[in-house]
Scaffold this active site. Structure first.
Site, PDB file in Angstrom:
ATOM      1  N   LYS A  84      -4.904  -0.225  44.258  1.00 47.63           N
ATOM      2  CA  LYS A  84      -5.419  -0.515  43.213  1.00 47.63           C
ATOM      3  C   LYS A  84      -5.000  -2.084  42.580  1.00 47.63           C
ATOM      4  CE  LYS A  84      -2.237   1.931  40.184  1.00 47.63           C
ATOM      5  NZ  LYS A  84      -2.050   2.586  39.026  1.00 47.63           N
ATOM      6  N   ASP A  85      -3.713  -2.623  43.384  1.00 48.21           N
ATOM      7  CA  ASP A  85      -3.261  -4.027  43.068  1.00 48.21           C
ATOM      8  C   ASP A  85      -4.081  -4.932  43.703  1.00 48.21           C
ATOM      9  OD1 ASP A  85      -1.428  -2.799  41.575  1.00 48.21           O
ATOM     10  OD2 ASP A  85       0.165  -2.883  42.940  1.00 48.21           O
ATOM     11  N   ARG A 132      -7.786  -0.385  31.311  1.00 46.60           N
ATOM     12  CA  ARG A 132      -8.798   0.690  31.801  1.00 46.60           C
ATOM     13  C   ARG A 132      -8.464   2.107  30.961  1.00 46.60           C
ATOM     14  NH1 ARG A 132      -7.843   5.022  35.020  1.00 46.60           N
ATOM     15  NH2 ARG A 132      -5.957   3.733  35.733  1.00 46.60           N
ATOM     16  N   ARG A 133      -6.926   2.584  31.011  1.00 46.39           N
ATOM     17  CA  ARG A 133      -6.526   3.856  30.564  1.00 46.39           C
ATOM     18  C   ARG A 133      -6.720   3.485  28.831  1.00 46.39           C
ATOM     19  NH1 ARG A 133      -1.609   3.573  34.766  1.00 46.39           N
ATOM     20  NH2 ARG A 133      -2.579   4.830  36.356  1.00 46.39           N
ATOM     21  N   ARG A 150       5.237  -1.290  30.073  1.00 47.80           N
ATOM     22  CA  ARG A 150       5.364  -1.967  31.498  1.00 47.80           C
ATOM     23  C   ARG A 150       6.829  -1.577  32.376  1.00 47.80           C
ATOM     24  NH1 ARG A 150       4.034  -7.091  32.845  1.00 47.80           N
ATOM     25  NH2 ARG A 150       4.482  -6.187  34.991  1.00 47.80           N
ATOM     26  N   ARG A 156       9.107   3.452  32.787  1.00 47.36           N
ATOM     27  CA  ARG A 156       8.454   3.872  32.061  1.00 47.36           C
ATOM     28  C   ARG A 156       8.641   5.464  31.595  1.00 47.36           C
ATOM     29  NH1 ARG A 156       2.720   2.402  34.642  1.00 47.36           N
ATOM     30  NH2 ARG A 156       3.982   2.064  36.563  1.00 47.36           N
ATOM     31  N   CYS A 243      -7.280  -5.991  38.207  1.00 46.11           N
ATOM     32  CA  CYS A 243      -6.775  -4.756  37.710  1.00 46.11           C
ATOM     33  C   CYS A 243      -6.848  -5.053  36.088  1.00 46.11           C
ATOM     34  CB  CYS A 243      -5.558  -4.411  38.402  1.00 46.11           C
ATOM     35  SG  CYS A 243      -4.308  -5.827  38.280  1.00 46.11           S
TER      36      CYS A 243
END
Length: 308
Positions: A84-85, A132-133, A150, A156, A243
């Site tokens: 996904k990166d 996106r989230r 981040r 996190r 992304c």
């Protein structure tokens, strides 16, 4: 270039990245015990800039560019990334050598109170730096306050406590790989939150025209995962997304042998919302991803993305 009996794997230095690179190392050694395989940690721009949301940093490949440079320069033999990166465009001279079998692709809610997403209190504070989230959260629960968050998984999760957040959302795959499943309150499957393109999958990146390394990594490839992920990436590439934009896409091969891909484009408030599904044969997954992107563009996806 490294010696014929050695393989150097380039990776980021986070615990999850090291787990992923370590998995690739073990898999290579299983098939080639005669090799000497080592990891080389490379710091990327995304690792260095921790106090600014990624969307504000701009650019693509924030977590891969420096590793790709080392690969092109011959300082490493292959790179292991979270798929996904990976930007939609891969630099000239490089290619995807293998896509191993995918882990669970969904997002996961980690809630301090143990409440599910729908049961979190009004105006709950949710930590995420993913547009996106955030966009999908605002679509589901417009009352929620999105707090930029981040750092690696450990960081996190600690900030969940130190910054008085009600919950955070992380990729379930990373939590499972690092044996942190016990922290998960709710798995947010595709009926709740569509994942990022490539989420849960790894990318083994190699140089083009490097038959030695290509042969070494080929056994790590998992065809159904490759077909699904390449369909998703074709969708992303046509939309010219990275992304740092609220694009989501997920492809899968069903028990009857068909492939389907669902794609989403929305604005940051989660109000302008385009979501469609396309089906095809698995070996036509890239064409299906491209056709799905064209469908969303015809419905106005380009205008939504331009406004961002």
């Amino acid at each position: 270039m490294t010696a014929a009996t050695t393989i150097v794997i380039g990776t980021r230095g986070s615990p999850l990245a090291l787990w992923q690179a370590g998995w690739a190392k073990d898999a290579i050694l299983e098939g080639h015990p005669e090799l000497c395989v080592s990891l080389r940690v490379i710091k990327t721009q995304g690792d260095k800039i921790l106090d600014v949301p990624l969307a504000q940093v701009g650019g693509k490949g924030l977590f891969v560019k420096e590793i790709e440079t080392a690969l092109l320069d011959g300082h490493i033999d292959l790179a292991v990334h979270s798929m996904k990166d990976m930007p939609a465009e891969i630099p000239a001279g490089l290619c995807i050598g293998a896509i191993p079998e995918r882990e669970i692709p969904w997002d996961a809610l980690i809630s301090r109170s143990g409440h599910s997403l729908k049961d979190l209190p009004p105006r709950a504070r949710i930590g995420t730096s993913s547009l996106r989230r955030a966009a999908q959260l605002r679509h589901i629960r417009p009352d929620m306050e999105i707090v930029p968050l981040r750092g690696n998984l450990d960081t996190r999760l600690k900030k969940l406590e130190t910054e008085s957040l009600d919950a955070t959302i992380l990729a379930a795959a990373g939590l499972r790989r690092l044996k942190m499943e016990d922290r998960v309150t709710q798995i947010l499957d595709e009926t709740v939150m569509l994942p990022a393109v490539g989420q849960g999958a790894l990318c083994i990146e190699i140089r083009q025209n490097d038959p030695r390394v290509e042969a070494i990594v080929r056994p790590l490839d998992h065809l159904p995962t490759r077909q699904a992920v390449l369909g998703e990436r074709a969708f992303l590439k046509r939309l010219e997304g990275g992304c740092q934009v609220p694009i989501a896409g997920h492809g899968k091969i069903h028990g009857d042998g068909t492939f389907s891909i669902t794609g989403l484009v929305c604005d940051l408030k989660g109000q302008s919302w385009l979501k469609k599904t396309r089906t095809s044969a698995p070996d036509q997954s890239e064409a299906a991803g491209l056709a799905l992107a064209e469908t969303l563009l015809a419905l106005g996806a380009g205008e939504i993305l331009e406004r961002l």
